[in-house]
Design a protein around this motif. Structure first.
Motif, PDB file in Angstrom:
ATOM      1  N   GLN A  98       9.597  44.346  61.751  1.00  0.00           N
ATOM      2  CA  GLN A  98       8.548  45.258  62.200  1.00  0.00           C
ATOM      3  C   GLN A  98       8.951  46.710  61.963  1.00  0.00           C
ATOM      4  N   SER A 101       8.602  47.412  58.303  1.00  0.00           N
ATOM      5  CA  SER A 101       7.190  47.526  57.938  1.00  0.00           C
ATOM      6  C   SER A 101       6.623  48.876  58.350  1.00  0.00           C
ATOM      7  N   GLU A 102       6.973  49.348  59.560  1.00  0.00           N
ATOM      8  CA  GLU A 102       6.476  50.639  60.034  1.00  0.00           C
ATOM      9  C   GLU A 102       7.051  51.790  59.207  1.00  0.00           C
ATOM     10  N   ASP A 105       5.114  52.144  56.049  1.00  0.00           N
ATOM     11  CA  ASP A 105       3.836  52.829  56.276  1.00  0.00           C
ATOM     12  C   ASP A 105       4.016  54.347  56.285  1.00  0.00           C
ATOM     13  N   LEU A 106       5.242  54.813  56.615  1.00  0.00           N
ATOM     14  CA  LEU A 106       5.522  56.248  56.658  1.00  0.00           C
ATOM     15  C   LEU A 106       6.042  56.781  55.321  1.00  0.00           C
TER      16      LEU A 106
END
Length: 316
Positions: A98, A101-102, A105-106
């Motif tokens: 997780q 994945s985050e 996204d950044l």
């Protein structure tokens, strides 16, 4: 004259401890921005950032071919996430996948393995601290915590640092923030006035660490912190109580420290354009108002609902 040591390429740079101490002194004692340190010492911006704020990152115990977690912002982001998650039940914490994945996204360009190495390193260096079993602090309504954070903005087409004074209310998890040009006493007291106005009242008690604008220098380890005369006058005028954290007891104001990181990586990941301090203050105020439209991380109640109840306890 600046030493030739400062002129070497970034990937070859290994600063001596005296050089690191100089950078830390300019950052912590003189309050210089990263950009100003870079210009003063003639070093790379990332090198100045790394050594000025290196205590926010775990010491590297694993040699990695890719050092982006330590030289870029990614290590700070993950460190804040891990510290924030350490306060939650294990089933509510982010998994490594997780987190990866985050980060993607950044805009993260590194590998999953790089992130795993960093997380393992962080856990090895923090497990002892996290396992001390600090007593959970009680947070009654209208108790607030205050601290500064340094955020990057764009002004007149150039990147620059600004100081953001953050006030967190742990009971409801509501927060307020105001950008300021400095962390001196005048800015600190003016910033508190703005935060009181945003809150619609004055906290009954404010917890701070050894902020220079509020606390005189303590000469002995056993000597209690003494407030500055100007801050005492300010305190008497507004009627709030003050609690100064014990040295090296960051857990005593963990709420605001987490909130500083939360604001940095949710509202300053892409450096915002700052036309003026007033405009940025209003933008932050609206963003944090909207941010209250989510569940409290533990109480499973909307933060806005909790805040509407808590603000009734504030002083006028």
């Amino acid at each position: 004259m600046v030493s030739n040591q400062y002129r070497v390429e970034e990937h070859e740079r290994m600063l001596a401890m005296s050089d690191i101490n100089c950078i830390k002194h300019l950052r912590n004692k003189k309050g210089l921005s990263i950009t100003k340190i870079k210009e003063t010492l003639g070093i790379n911006w990332r090198t100045a950032k790394k050594y000025a704020d290196e205590d926010q990152l775990p010491d590297s115990k694993i040699k990695q071919s890719n050092g982006m977690m330590y030289t870029d912002k990614w290590g700070e982001i993950v460190s804040d996430w891990l510290f924030e998650d350490s306060k939650l039940k294990k089933k509510l914490r982010r998994t490594k996948k997780q987190i990866f994945s985050e980060l993607l996204d950044l805009g993260f360009k590194g590998s999953y393995r790089t992130v795993c190495y960093f997380i393992s390193d962080w856990e090895n260096s923090h497990n002892e601290e996290l396992d001390k079993g600090h007593d959970r602090l009680e947070h009654p309504p209208s108790d607030a915590q205050v601290d500064f954070g340094v955020m990057e903005v764009v002004k007149n087409g150039e990147f620059m640092d600004t100081h953001v004074l953050v006030m967190s209310y742990p009971h409801s998890n509501a927060a307020f923030a105001v950008p300021l040009p400095s962390e001196n006493q005048e800015c600190f007291l003016q910033g508190l006035k703005v935060l009181f106005t945003q809150s619609g009242g004055v906290p009954r008690r404010i917890r701070i660490d050894n902020l220079t604008p509020a606390v005189k220098k303590v000469r002995s380890k056993i000597e209690e912190a003494k407030l500055t005369d100007a801050f005492i006058q300010f305190q008497n005028h507004y009627g709030f109580e003050v609690q100064v954290c014990n040295p090296r007891s960051g857990h005593e104001k963990g709420s605001v420290e987490n909130k500083v990181g939360y604001i940095r990586y949710n509202f300053f990941t892409t450096s915002p354009v700052m036309n003026s301090f007033e405009d940025l203050t209003e933008t932050l105020h609206i963003q944090l108002q909207n941010d209250r439209q989510r569940l409290h991380y533990e109480k499973e109640v909307m933060i806005e609902d909790l805040w509407n109840i808590e603000k009734e306890f504030l002083l006028e």
